[in-house]
Design a protein around this motif. Structure first.
Motif, PDB file in Angstrom:
ATOM      1  N   LYS A  81     -17.924 -18.627 -17.653  1.00 56.22           N
ATOM      2  CA  LYS A  81     -17.934 -17.216 -17.199  1.00 56.22           C
ATOM      3  C   LYS A  81     -18.831 -16.411 -18.129  1.00 56.22           C
ATOM      4  CE  LYS A  81     -13.636 -15.373 -19.293  1.00 56.22           C
ATOM      5  NZ  LYS A  81     -12.493 -14.496 -19.062  1.00 56.22           N
TER       6      LYS A  81
ATOM      7  N   TYR B 126      -5.968 -23.164 -14.443  1.00 52.43           N
ATOM      8  CA  TYR B 126      -6.104 -23.461 -15.876  1.00 52.43           C
ATOM      9  C   TYR B 126      -5.210 -24.686 -16.103  1.00 52.43           C
ATOM     10  CZ  TYR B 126      -7.478 -18.673 -17.642  1.00 52.43           C
ATOM     11  OH  TYR B 126      -8.071 -17.489 -17.941  1.00 52.43           O
TER      12      TYR B 126
ATOM     13  N   ARG C 143      -3.235 -26.715 -19.179  1.00 54.53           N
ATOM     14  CA  ARG C 143      -2.876 -26.643 -20.603  1.00 54.53           C
ATOM     15  C   ARG C 143      -1.817 -27.687 -20.931  1.00 54.53           C
ATOM     16  NH1 ARG C 143      -4.119 -20.816 -22.605  1.00 54.53           N
ATOM     17  NH2 ARG C 143      -6.151 -20.696 -21.577  1.00 54.53           N
TER      18      ARG C 143
ATOM     19  N   GLU D 174       0.297 -27.858 -23.126  1.00 49.15           N
ATOM     20  CA  GLU D 174       1.238 -27.282 -24.099  1.00 49.15           C
ATOM     21  C   GLU D 174       2.623 -27.831 -23.813  1.00 49.15           C
ATOM     22  OE1 GLU D 174       1.014 -22.791 -24.573  1.00 49.15           O
ATOM     23  OE2 GLU D 174      -0.468 -23.160 -23.012  1.00 49.15           O
TER      24      GLU D 174
ATOM     25  N   HIS E 209       5.833 -20.583 -19.300  1.00 44.16           N
ATOM     26  CA  HIS E 209       4.773 -21.575 -19.469  1.00 44.16           C
ATOM     27  C   HIS E 209       4.713 -22.605 -18.353  1.00 44.16           C
ATOM     28  CE1 HIS E 209       4.842 -19.992 -23.585  1.00 44.16           C
ATOM     29  NE2 HIS E 209       3.571 -20.348 -23.593  1.00 44.16           N
ATOM     30  N   LEU E 210       3.499 -22.811 -17.879  1.00 46.72           N
ATOM     31  CA  LEU E 210       3.213 -23.864 -16.905  1.00 46.72           C
ATOM     32  C   LEU E 210       2.101 -24.714 -17.498  1.00 46.72           C
ATOM     33  CD1 LEU E 210       2.971 -21.343 -13.967  1.00 46.72           C
ATOM     34  CD2 LEU E 210       4.650 -23.193 -14.038  1.00 46.72           C
TER      35      LEU E 210
ATOM     36  N   PHE F 255      -1.717 -23.411 -14.186  1.00 45.41           N
ATOM     37  CA  PHE F 255      -1.419 -22.081 -13.662  1.00 45.41           C
ATOM     38  C   PHE F 255      -2.713 -21.435 -13.183  1.00 45.41           C
ATOM     39  CE2 PHE F 255      -2.904 -19.772 -17.462  1.00 45.41           C
ATOM     40  CZ  PHE F 255      -2.790 -20.736 -18.448  1.00 45.41           C
TER      41      PHE F 255
ATOM     42  N   TYR G 166     -15.106 -17.565 -29.902  1.00 45.56           N
ATOM     43  CA  TYR G 166     -16.102 -16.833 -29.103  1.00 45.56           C
ATOM     44  C   TYR G 166     -15.960 -15.314 -29.206  1.00 45.56           C
ATOM     45  CZ  TYR G 166     -12.074 -17.543 -25.972  1.00 45.56           C
ATOM     46  OH  TYR G 166     -10.803 -17.622 -25.449  1.00 45.56           O
TER      47      TYR G 166
ATOM     48  N   LEU H  45       0.438 -10.630 -20.813  1.00 41.22           N
ATOM     49  CA  LEU H  45      -0.038 -10.892 -19.447  1.00 41.22           C
ATOM     50  C   LEU H  45      -1.498 -11.310 -19.448  1.00 41.22           C
ATOM     51  CD1 LEU H  45       1.173  -8.208 -16.906  1.00 41.22           C
ATOM     52  CD2 LEU H  45       2.235 -10.335 -17.586  1.00 41.22           C
TER      53      LEU H  45
ATOM     54  N   GLY I 207      -8.206 -10.963 -23.932  1.00 43.04           N
ATOM     55  CA  GLY I 207      -9.644 -10.863 -23.730  1.00 43.04           C
ATOM     56  C   GLY I 207     -10.325 -10.411 -24.998  1.00 43.04           C
TER      57      GLY I 207
ATOM     58  N   GLY J 111      -8.838 -12.848 -19.428  1.00 43.29           N
ATOM     59  CA  GLY J 111      -8.151 -13.782 -18.533  1.00 43.29           C
ATOM     60  C   GLY J 111      -6.725 -13.268 -18.351  1.00 43.29           C
ATOM     61  N   LEU J 112      -6.354 -13.069 -17.082  1.00 45.87           N
ATOM     62  CA  LEU J 112      -5.021 -12.542 -16.771  1.00 45.87           C
ATOM     63  C   LEU J 112      -4.218 -13.663 -16.122  1.00 45.87           C
ATOM     64  CD1 LEU J 112      -3.038 -10.093 -16.000  1.00 45.87           C
ATOM     65  CD2 LEU J 112      -4.451  -9.824 -13.969  1.00 45.87           C
ATOM     66  N   GLY J 113      -3.029 -13.903 -16.609  1.00 44.05           N
ATOM     67  CA  GLY J 113      -2.175 -14.954 -16.023  1.00 44.05           C
ATOM     68  C   GLY J 113      -1.557 -14.434 -14.727  1.00 44.05           C
TER      69      GLY J 113
ATOM     70  N   ARG K 114       2.191 -14.870 -14.343  1.00 46.43           N
ATOM     71  CA  ARG K 114       2.921 -13.955 -15.231  1.00 46.43           C
ATOM     72  C   ARG K 114       2.878 -12.531 -14.700  1.00 46.43           C
ATOM     73  NH1 ARG K 114       1.899 -15.588 -21.529  1.00 46.43           N
ATOM     74  NH2 ARG K 114       2.563 -17.759 -21.323  1.00 46.43           N
TER      75      ARG K 114
HETATM   76  P1  AMO Z   1      -5.251 -17.091 -22.992  1.00 46.62           P
HETATM   77  O1  AMO Z   1      -5.171 -18.431 -23.590  1.00 46.62           O
HETATM   78  O2  AMO Z   1      -4.485 -16.008 -23.678  1.00 46.62           O
HETATM   79  O3  AMO Z   1      -6.761 -16.590 -22.952  1.00 46.62           O
HETATM   80  O4  AMO Z   1      -4.824 -17.172 -21.472  1.00 46.62           O
HETATM   81  C1  AMO Z   1      -4.982 -16.053 -20.607  1.00 46.62           C
HETATM   82  C2  AMO Z   1      -3.663 -15.672 -19.954  1.00 46.62           C
HETATM   83  O5  AMO Z   1      -3.141 -16.780 -19.237  1.00 46.62           O
HETATM   84  C3  AMO Z   1      -1.716 -16.727 -19.235  1.00 46.62           C
HETATM   85  N1  AMO Z   1      -1.187 -17.984 -19.787  1.00 46.62           N
HETATM   86  C4  AMO Z   1      -0.233 -18.734 -19.192  1.00 46.62           C
HETATM   87  N2  AMO Z   1       0.468 -18.584 -18.052  1.00 46.62           N
HETATM   88  C5  AMO Z   1       1.351 -19.548 -17.709  1.00 46.62           C
HETATM   89  N3  AMO Z   1       1.551 -20.668 -18.445  1.00 46.62           N
HETATM   90  C6  AMO Z   1       0.861 -20.875 -19.593  1.00 46.62           C
HETATM   91  N4  AMO Z   1       1.053 -22.002 -20.275  1.00 46.62           N
HETATM   92  C7  AMO Z   1      -0.076 -19.886 -20.018  1.00 46.62           C
HETATM   93  N5  AMO Z   1      -0.915 -19.773 -21.068  1.00 46.62           N
HETATM   94  C8  AMO Z   1      -1.586 -18.626 -20.908  1.00 46.62           C
HETATM   95  C9  AMO Z   1      -1.301 -15.563 -20.100  1.00 46.62           C
HETATM   96  C10 AMO Z   1      -2.553 -15.330 -20.922  1.00 46.62           C
HETATM   97  O6  AMO Z   1      -2.651 -13.994 -21.363  1.00 46.62           O
HETATM   98  N6  AMO Z   1     -10.202 -17.510 -22.325  1.00 46.62           N
HETATM   99  C11 AMO Z   1      -9.140 -16.606 -22.690  1.00 46.62           C
HETATM  100  C12 AMO Z   1      -9.181 -15.314 -21.905  1.00 46.62           C
HETATM  101  C13 AMO Z   1     -10.387 -14.480 -22.218  1.00 46.62           C
HETATM  102  O7  AMO Z   1     -10.617 -14.174 -23.407  1.00 46.62           O
HETATM  103  O8  AMO Z   1     -11.087 -14.108 -21.273  1.00 46.62           O
HETATM  104  C14 AMO Z   1      -7.813 -17.310 -22.479  1.00 46.62           C
HETATM  105  O9  AMO Z   1      -7.723 -18.351 -21.886  1.00 46.62           O
HETATM  106  O10 AMO Z   1      -1.015 -14.480 -19.237  1.00 46.62           O
END
Ligand code: AMO
Length: 426
Positions: free
Chosen positions: A191, A208, A210, A212, A219-220, A223, A328, A350, A353, A395-397, A400
């Motif tokens: 992006k 996305y 992850r 984790e 957490h997913l 997502f 970054y 939520l 950035g 990045g907005l989840g 969430r």
């Molecule tokens: P970040 O890692 O904070 O930032 O992720 C962005 C948003 O994604 C959501 N999120 C999640 N939702 C569900 N399950 C998860 N495991 C999980 N992890 C994160 C959150 C989080 O705020 N690249 C940067 C964004 C950027 O800077 O543009 C990033 O990935 O709502």
């Protein structure tokens, strides 16, 4: 014909309806069926002497079988919408096995979550559960519309990468024609490439991944991210867009009275602009309010919750320390330890950035400072060599955001088939 379309204006007409058999009640020579589709239910009342063939077939029906009923619409004062169907023909399109693995119409909040997710195909038939997805769809549509009107271009970026997009270890490795590859943790790298090199205002709605091992309600492992990147701005230029998205989402959700009633929820009013509170102020607030915190660390779940309790309205935390920010992120001029990274807190995090680092040499230094090898980011670093505009984004989840606005007890509720540490099926 959708069941919702059948009302007393159709009285006397012949119709064909399709749906699931939600209930069957046979009382001597009269049988009642409740047929359901995605939007509504209707009663079919069959008299043995009027439709003997239908009556015989009805006896074999099991709950949740799929049927087509041809019949006449009849006024019936006590029925929903004042009508019922008097059947002429009944076709069993697909019988359901019996017994069902669980009762999808029981109080879903109190049904074991694993049972529900194991049998999601049944769970999603509960109108209240389905309401989450109707709301999700409506919200996405409204927000996409907003982005379009704000002049954003919708892009798609690769989900299989040669490096970890966030530079982190929580990444899924896969085999890519004999080479090691990774599932994208976010569209971060591409992006930036697009906004910085094309000058378009970028957005994407994207999975996305992850790895984790977090077993929480937030957490997913897979997502949806709502990602934005804007050229020629710093973080102050992206905040209004993020505020706009949250406001449009909340205003849209409030319109869907039927679903809100089914879920027995109210959507909070969102007023913008959101408060802006620096990281340093947040640390001070926590230290003054009985939750000690070291400067330079990220906020724990408890600390985030405490901040929410104290502030109690959506707010941005800006100028995170470099120790917490990703490689970054642009540093704050004249401040050795601060960065232009931010978070949006609405009950919990939520979105996050930043204003990005666009200077090649500084990016290489940032990678090294984070203990990452610039050689592994060679193709990313190329993005910055031939005139890359300064840019910022977030990045907005999505799960969430929705779960917060509709007070869903768990982010899994708003994912059709959730993927977590413990779940890879169905
Ligand atoms: P970040 O890692 O904070 O930032 O992720 C962005 C948003 O994604 C959501 N999120 C999640 N939702 C569900 N399950 C998860 N495991 C999980 N992890 C994160 C959150 C989080 O705020 N690249 C940067 C964004 C950027 O800077 O543009 C990033 O990935 O709502």
């Amino acid at each position: 014909m959708g069941l919702i379309e059948i009302d007393s204006s159709k009285s006397g007409q012949e119709v064909v309806i399709n749906g699931w058999v939600q209930a069957i009640r046979i009382k001597g020579k009269i049988a009642f069926l409740v047929i359901r589709d995605a939007d509504s239910t209707i009663q079919v009342t069959c008299l043995k002497n009027k439709a003997p063939e239908v009556f015989e077939k009805l006896k074999q029906l099991t709950q949740e079988s799929v049927v087509a009923v041809k019949g006449t619409v009849k006024e019936h004062k006590e029925a929903p919408r004042g009508v019922e169907i008097s059947p002429l023909e009944l076709q069993i399109l697909n019988p359901a096995l019996t017994p069902l693995p669980f009762d999808p119409f029981a109080d879903y909040i109190n049904t074991n979550k694993d049972t529900r997710f194991d049998w999601r195909i049944l769970d999603l038939r509960n109108p209240a559960v389905l309401a989450y997805f109707k709301l999700r769809s409506a919200m996405l549509f409204a927000v996409n519309n907003y982005m379009h009107h704000e002049g954003f271009t919708f892009w798609s970026t690769p989900k299989v990468l040669g490096q970890s997009s966030e530079g982190g270890a929580d990444v899924f490795s896969i085999d890519w024609f004999g080479k090691q590859a990774y599932l994208a943790m976010s569209p971060q790298l591409h992006k930036q490439a697009i906004a910085g090199n094309t000058g378009t205002k970028f957005y994407e709605v994207t999975p996305y991944f992850r790895a984790e091992k977090s077993r929480t309600r937030r957490h997913l492992a897979e997502f949806t991210g709502f990602d934005v990147e804007i050229p020629f701005v710093t973080e102050e230029g992206v905040w209004p867009v993020l505020e706009g998205i949250v406001k449009v989402a909340s205003d849209e959700l409030r319109k869907h009275k039927k679903e809100l009633e089914l879920l027995n929820i109210q959507i909070p009013e969102v007023s913008t602009p959101f408060k802006r509170i620096s990281y340093d102020e947040c640390v001070e607030l926590l230290n003054q309010n009985g939750m000690p915190m070291e400067w330079g660390e990220d906020f724990s779940t408890e600390q985030e919750a405490k901040l929410w309790e104290l502030i109690n309205e959506p707010f941005f935390i800006f100028h995170f320390p470099k120790s917490v920010a990703k490689f970054y992120v642009h540093g704050v001029e004249g401040k050795e330890k601060h960065s232009h990274a931010f978070d949006l807190i609405f009950k919990h995090e939520l979105a996050s950035g930043a204003w990005r680092e666009h200077r090649y040499e500084q990016l290489v230094k940032n990678l090294e400072n984070k203990g990452l090898n610039p050689e592994n980011f060679e193709s990313y670093l190329e993005f910055f060599k031939y005139g890359c505009a300064p840019h910022a984004g977030f990045g907005l989840g999505l799960e969430r955001l929705l779960a917060t606005l509709i007070s869903a007890p768990d982010v899994r509720e708003v994912v059709a088939f959730p993927r977590t540490v413990d779940r890879l099926a169905p």
